[in-house]
Motif scaffolding. Sequence first.
Motif, mmCIF file in Angstrom:
data_model
loop_
_atom_site.group_PDB
_atom_site.id
_atom_site.type_symbol
_atom_site.label_atom_id
_atom_site.label_comp_id
_atom_site.label_asym_id
_atom_site.label_seq_id
_atom_site.Cartn_x
_atom_site.Cartn_y
_atom_site.Cartn_z
ATOM 1 N N LEU A 1 2.481 6.463 -7.131
ATOM 2 C CA LEU A 1 1.445 7.340 -7.688
ATOM 3 C C LEU A 1 1.687 8.797 -7.326
ATOM 4 C CD1 LEU A 1 -1.632 5.029 -6.983
ATOM 5 C CD2 LEU A 1 -0.338 5.264 -9.120
ATOM 6 N N ASP A 2 2.123 9.061 -6.111
ATOM 7 C CA ASP A 2 2.453 10.440 -5.720
ATOM 8 C C ASP A 2 3.597 10.981 -6.573
ATOM 9 O OD1 ASP A 2 0.508 10.467 -3.755
ATOM 10 O OD2 ASP A 2 1.894 9.953 -2.124
ATOM 11 N N SER B 1 -9.298 8.834 -3.466
ATOM 12 C CA SER B 1 -8.958 9.933 -2.557
ATOM 13 C C SER B 1 -8.428 11.151 -3.298
ATOM 14 C CB SER B 1 -7.928 9.462 -1.521
ATOM 15 O OG SER B 1 -6.705 9.108 -2.145
ATOM 16 N N HIS B 2 -7.973 10.985 -4.534
ATOM 17 C CA HIS B 2 -7.455 12.116 -5.318
ATOM 18 C C HIS B 2 -8.409 12.534 -6.432
ATOM 19 C CE1 HIS B 2 -3.755 10.869 -3.290
ATOM 20 N NE2 HIS B 2 -3.220 12.006 -3.650
ATOM 21 N N HIS C 1 -7.845 2.933 -4.135
ATOM 22 C CA HIS C 1 -8.041 3.824 -2.993
ATOM 23 C C HIS C 1 -7.382 5.178 -3.262
ATOM 24 C CE1 HIS C 1 -7.120 5.553 1.012
ATOM 25 N NE2 HIS C 1 -8.286 5.012 1.355
ATOM 26 N N TRP C 2 -6.181 5.173 -3.814
ATOM 27 C CA TRP C 2 -5.488 6.429 -4.120
ATOM 28 C C TRP C 2 -6.285 7.242 -5.136
ATOM 29 C CZ3 TRP C 2 -3.532 9.070 -8.248
ATOM 30 C CH2 TRP C 2 -2.593 10.078 -7.991
ATOM 31 N N CYS C 3 -6.776 6.589 -6.186
ATOM 32 C CA CYS C 3 -7.560 7.295 -7.201
ATOM 33 C C CYS C 3 -8.804 7.934 -6.592
ATOM 34 C CB CYS C 3 -7.951 6.335 -8.324
ATOM 35 S SG CYS C 3 -6.587 5.842 -9.396
ATOM 36 N N THR D 1 2.786 1.562 -3.394
ATOM 37 C CA THR D 1 1.920 1.995 -4.490
ATOM 38 C C THR D 1 1.605 3.478 -4.380
ATOM 39 O OG1 THR D 1 0.941 -0.210 -4.631
ATOM 40 C CG2 THR D 1 -0.282 1.597 -5.648
ATOM 41 N N HIS D 2 1.289 3.937 -3.186
ATOM 42 C CA HIS D 2 1.019 5.362 -2.994
ATOM 43 C C HIS D 2 2.249 6.200 -3.305
ATOM 44 C CE1 HIS D 2 -2.698 4.722 -0.171
ATOM 45 N NE2 HIS D 2 -2.870 4.236 -1.383
ATOM 46 N N ALA E 1 -4.769 -0.662 -3.388
ATOM 47 C CA ALA E 1 -4.124 0.601 -3.019
ATOM 48 C C ALA E 1 -4.261 1.628 -4.135
ATOM 49 C CB ALA E 1 -2.653 0.356 -2.698
ATOM 50 N N TYR E 2 -4.141 1.166 -5.368
ATOM 51 C CA TYR E 2 -4.298 2.064 -6.525
ATOM 52 C C TYR E 2 -5.713 2.642 -6.574
ATOM 53 C CZ TYR E 2 -5.300 3.150 -11.459
ATOM 54 O OH TYR E 2 -5.717 3.746 -12.620
ATOM 55 N N THR F 1 0.838 -1.201 0.000
ATOM 56 C CA THR F 1 0.000 0.000 0.000
ATOM 57 C C THR F 1 0.867 1.243 0.000
ATOM 58 O OG1 THR F 1 -1.821 -1.121 1.137
ATOM 59 C CG2 THR F 1 -1.749 1.283 1.276
#
Length: 363
Positions: free
Chosen positions: A189-190, A225-226, A221-223, A185-186, A218-219, A182
């Motif tokens: 992406l960041d 949240s952003h 979830h990141w998408c 992956t974050h 994780a991907y 997690t």
Amino acid sequence: MPTPAPGLFPGPVPTPMPAPAPVPGPTLADIARAAEVSTATVSHALNGTGRLGESTRRRVREVAGALGYGARRGPHNRSLGVAVTTYAGFAWDFARIAYFSRLLTAATSAAHAHGYALTTLPADRGAEPLWHQLAVDGMLLLDTPADDPVLRALRARGLPVVFDGRPPDPRPGDVWVDNDHTATTHEVLDHLARSGARRIALHSGYGREFYTEAVTSAYEHWCASHGRAPLVVPFDPNDAAGHAFDPAFTGPDRPDAVYCVYDPGGRQVLAAAARHGIAIPGRAGSAGSGVEGLLLVCASEDPAYAENEPAVTTVTFDPDRIAATAVSVLVKLVESGHVESPGQLTVPAGLRVRASSQPPHMY
């Protein structure tokens, strides 16, 4: 042991203790009675021969394992086994994948340092009798999937097991060595977002092991949240030309960055981008393309990604450290029967930033 010379001991010369008698294992007849089949059926099931239904073959092997057939008896063999079971069922050469190659080399060195041999099992299901009969003290399983027949056989035999990657249904006392997928992956992406990416695709969705599920989750979830729409492009190990990207690269909402979960993925993306005339930073002719081109990160241990053009940003999972940690824990389980802190032992991953994931003015 030789008889000591007179005078070496103050008292009577000690009489050597007789070696303990070996504990007899179950016979084919014992297994046949327990499984309610003939001894011929047992023989066929354990040796992978004959025309048996898969359910019968599996039941006989599970009964044999539960009775301790093939289990270690007496002193340690001072031998460990390792198997990659994610895609078991066909003969694929996992040793050609850089991650597995490095891990197997490091695991062999670590086993030898502890005074153990290391046996690498093939992926093909045709070798399944080995899993029930292999004379090892413990096993290291890499990327075990749900309902793994190898794991069932090993548990039935009572052999110590340590996992590379979280097992699907861990039991109390299980130990596995893994990265924080997690967080990694974050981080990827960041990094891509800081480099200007607005539409990041994930090249994933092939394996059933925990790694694939963890990165994909994780991907997504990141998408969320952003405020980004996720785009998962299916990976196919035989898609050398990267045709899976054709719909995405020709559509109106083309991704401007890709994170590849599997080692061959980066080469597939490079091939697809070349076919579609999409620029990638670090590749000749890409200067000035900016985020209208394509940023690329690939999870891989292959050194060619750093040496070729473009130099591709990679994620390393540090398989050398994973192997050394896993073997050390497995030896402890073999020799003492327990470890102080079961659960996950985390090895940090690393992001190796190169030209492919940076804006052109950064390289």
